[in-house]
Design an enzyme around this catalytic site. Structure first.
Site, PDB file in Angstrom:
ATOM      1  N   GLU A  38       0.838  -1.196   0.000  1.00 38.88           N
ATOM      2  CA  GLU A  38       0.000   0.000   0.000  1.00 38.88           C
ATOM      3  C   GLU A  38       0.878   1.253   0.000  1.00 38.88           C
ATOM      4  O   GLU A  38       2.088   1.186   0.244  1.00 38.88           O
ATOM      5  CB  GLU A  38      -0.948   0.002   1.202  1.00 38.88           C
TER       6      GLU A  38
ATOM      7  N   HIS B 113      -2.135   7.913  13.962  1.00 36.95           N
ATOM      8  CA  HIS B 113      -2.799   6.622  14.123  1.00 36.95           C
ATOM      9  C   HIS B 113      -4.033   6.866  14.997  1.00 36.95           C
ATOM     10  O   HIS B 113      -3.916   7.106  16.197  1.00 36.95           O
ATOM     11  CB  HIS B 113      -1.850   5.624  14.783  1.00 36.95           C
TER      12      HIS B 113
ATOM     13  N   ASN C  52      -9.278  -4.633  15.095  1.00 39.86           N
ATOM     14  CA  ASN C  52      -8.946  -5.544  16.183  1.00 39.86           C
ATOM     15  C   ASN C  52     -10.241  -6.038  16.815  1.00 39.86           C
ATOM     16  O   ASN C  52     -11.063  -5.245  17.281  1.00 39.86           O
ATOM     17  CB  ASN C  52      -8.076  -4.850  17.231  1.00 39.86           C
TER      18      ASN C  52
ATOM     19  N   ARG D 237     -10.980  -7.579  19.584  1.00 41.91           N
ATOM     20  CA  ARG D 237     -10.745  -7.927  20.991  1.00 41.91           C
ATOM     21  C   ARG D 237     -10.685  -6.657  21.821  1.00 41.91           C
ATOM     22  O   ARG D 237     -10.775  -5.541  21.304  1.00 41.91           O
ATOM     23  CB  ARG D 237      -9.418  -8.674  21.129  1.00 41.91           C
TER      24      ARG D 237
ATOM     25  N   ARG E 268       2.322   3.375  28.539  1.00 43.98           N
ATOM     26  CA  ARG E 268       2.625   1.942  28.627  1.00 43.98           C
ATOM     27  C   ARG E 268       4.030   1.790  29.207  1.00 43.98           C
ATOM     28  O   ARG E 268       5.028   2.065  28.531  1.00 43.98           O
ATOM     29  CB  ARG E 268       2.578   1.283  27.251  1.00 43.98           C
TER      30      ARG E 268
END
Length: 446
Positions: free
Chosen positions: A200, A208, A289, A291, A337
């Site tokens: 792509e 994002h 996703n 989940r 994180r």
């Protein structure tokens, strides 16, 4: 409602699911490897079953062992958590075949969205814009050259069967296409057992952006806003925030509505996240996703909705009980994180925690399974904590994150707390003017 849920995961996400179950009056079963026998979720669960030795393939990916644990404990549902078997369609199908409820979408939707090429085709059919690229797998270097000439350089070569940055290479020019293509296929085969790749357009400075959706089995679908996950290193998210400082209100409402419409047409059921690249006012779908997401707490912070509880209720057949007009967004939230890694080299540094003190106060939440005396095992992902902070404004949230990071003590092992402290103070982050390559190409090189 379920009486007993087996949690087929470990670490902070297993603890998060246990807490939701406890508040719902549902008993829990923790499964664990021998390396996790002293883990916090194992200590707190109503029952625990050892399912194998430390390697994930022999324990957390051991489907027969997990099903046996569910059978002997009489669990009536299995929550797969994040990672491991959470997006394994075969596992979901086997669980359902044994008369146990899989807390997640149907195996068919896991399968279709798990293959990036199928997911992209599906979204195009549903009217969701995608990054221009190949219509399917690209077979051979000659075909790759034809596609690259059609798309235009630079091009991104991506694994069809996985994510997390593995099997992903950029070809800046025709001269390095063959090398990038070959390496992408080799990495894809090693990581996912499938060497299929697609191509792509490579976007220069995109954000994002992901949209959290929830859909029940009665045809009701809502979105819970967006999360900006653009602070990344090697395609792994480092900091997320909600809402995104880059979007206008009109843009977030428009992409949220399109995501809801697409998911409704799919007949999807459960939580799900549609991920996009955003550049120059345009959204391009990249994957879905199927989940719970690692970064789900920031959505909970700004909506006040318990996503794990909602996921369990949907799996039990309950209706959402809330319409889009009832979803309100309050303030701003940021998640850091924190990993057991050297903050300069990013090398994993597992070991024993000899001192632990987590921050608190208004708007501060820590999702972590750490405690003083616990030994972080070397066998799994290095994520050890998620610092989640909420404020009435983004500026208040930033100040609160800075304060909370200063209070956080994890002694005995290196962590990325110093990296996060520096990131929060960086002018580009403070202003919200960053993109998915900013951390690697600008911040870490300055």
């Amino acid at each position: 409602m379920f009486k007993k849920i087996l949690i087929a995961n470990r670490g902070d996400v297993a603890l998060r699911i246990h807490r939701a179950c406890r508040e719902m009056g549902i008993k829990t079963v923790a499964v664990h490897s021998t390396a996790d026998e002293d883990a916090m979720h194992v200590r707190l669960a109503d029952e625990s079953v050892c399912i194998g030795p430390p390697p994930a393939r022999d324990s957390y990916l051991n489907i027969p062992a997990i099903l046996s644990a569910a059978a002997i404990t009489h669990a009536d549902a299995i929550h797969p958590g994040v990672g491991f078997l959470s997006e394994n369609a075969a596992f979901a199908e086997i669980v359902e075949a044994h008369g146990i409820t899989f807390i997640g979408p149907s195996p068919a939707h896991i399968q279709s969205m798990g293959d990036k090429i199928t997911a992209k085709r599906t979204m195009i059919e549903l009217g969701i814009p995608c990054v221009p690229g190949s219509e399917g797998p690209v077979e051979g270097v000659a075909a790759a050259r034809e596609e690259a000439d059609r798309i235009g350089y630079p091009v991104l070569i991506k694994a069809a069967a996985g994510g997390g940055g593995r099997g992903m290479k950029v070809a800046e020019t025709a001269e390095n296409l063959e090398e990038a293509y070959t390496m992408a296929r080799r990495e894809s085969a090693a990581a996912f057992g499938n060497d299929a790749v697609y191509m792509e357009r490579y976007l220069g400075r995109p954000r994002h952006i992901e949209i959290q959706i929830a859909a029940d089995s009665h045809g009701n679908v809502i979105h819970l806003g967006e999360r900006d996950c653009s602070i990344q290193r090697r395609h792994q998210k480092v900091i997320e925030e909600a809402p995104s400082p880059a979007l206008t209100q009109a843009e977030r409402e428009a992409i949220g509505a399109r995501a809801v419409a697409a998911v409704q047409q799919m007949g999807y059921r459960s939580l799900g996240t549609l991920e996009f690249l955003y550049e120059n006012g345009e959204f391009f779908f990249i994957e879905m996703n199927t989940r719970l997401q690692v970064e789900h707490p920031i959505t909970e912070a700004i909506t006040g909705i318990d996503l794990v509880r909602l996921q369990i209720e949907i799996a039990a057949g309950r209706a959402l009980g809330i319409e889009q007009k009832d979803v309100t967004f309050n303030g701003h939230a940021i998640e850091c994180r924190i990993t057991a890694e050297d903050p300069r080299t990013f090398q994993p540094r597992p070991g024993k925690i000899d001192d632990y003190h987590q921050p608190g106060g208004l708007g501060v939440r820590v999702d972590s399974a750490l405690y003083a005396g616990y030994s972080v095992p070397p066998h799994y992902d290095s994520l050890v904590a998620k610092l989640v902070v909420h404020g009435t404004t983004r500026e208040e949230c930033l100040m609160r994150v800075e304060r909370a990071l200063g209070e956080y003590v994890i002694g005995g092992i290196p962590t990325t707390i110093p990296l996060h402290a520096a990131l929060i103070q960086a002018p580009a982050f403070r202003s919200g003017d960053y993109h998915i390559r900013w951390l690697e190409t600008e911040f870490l090189t300055s």
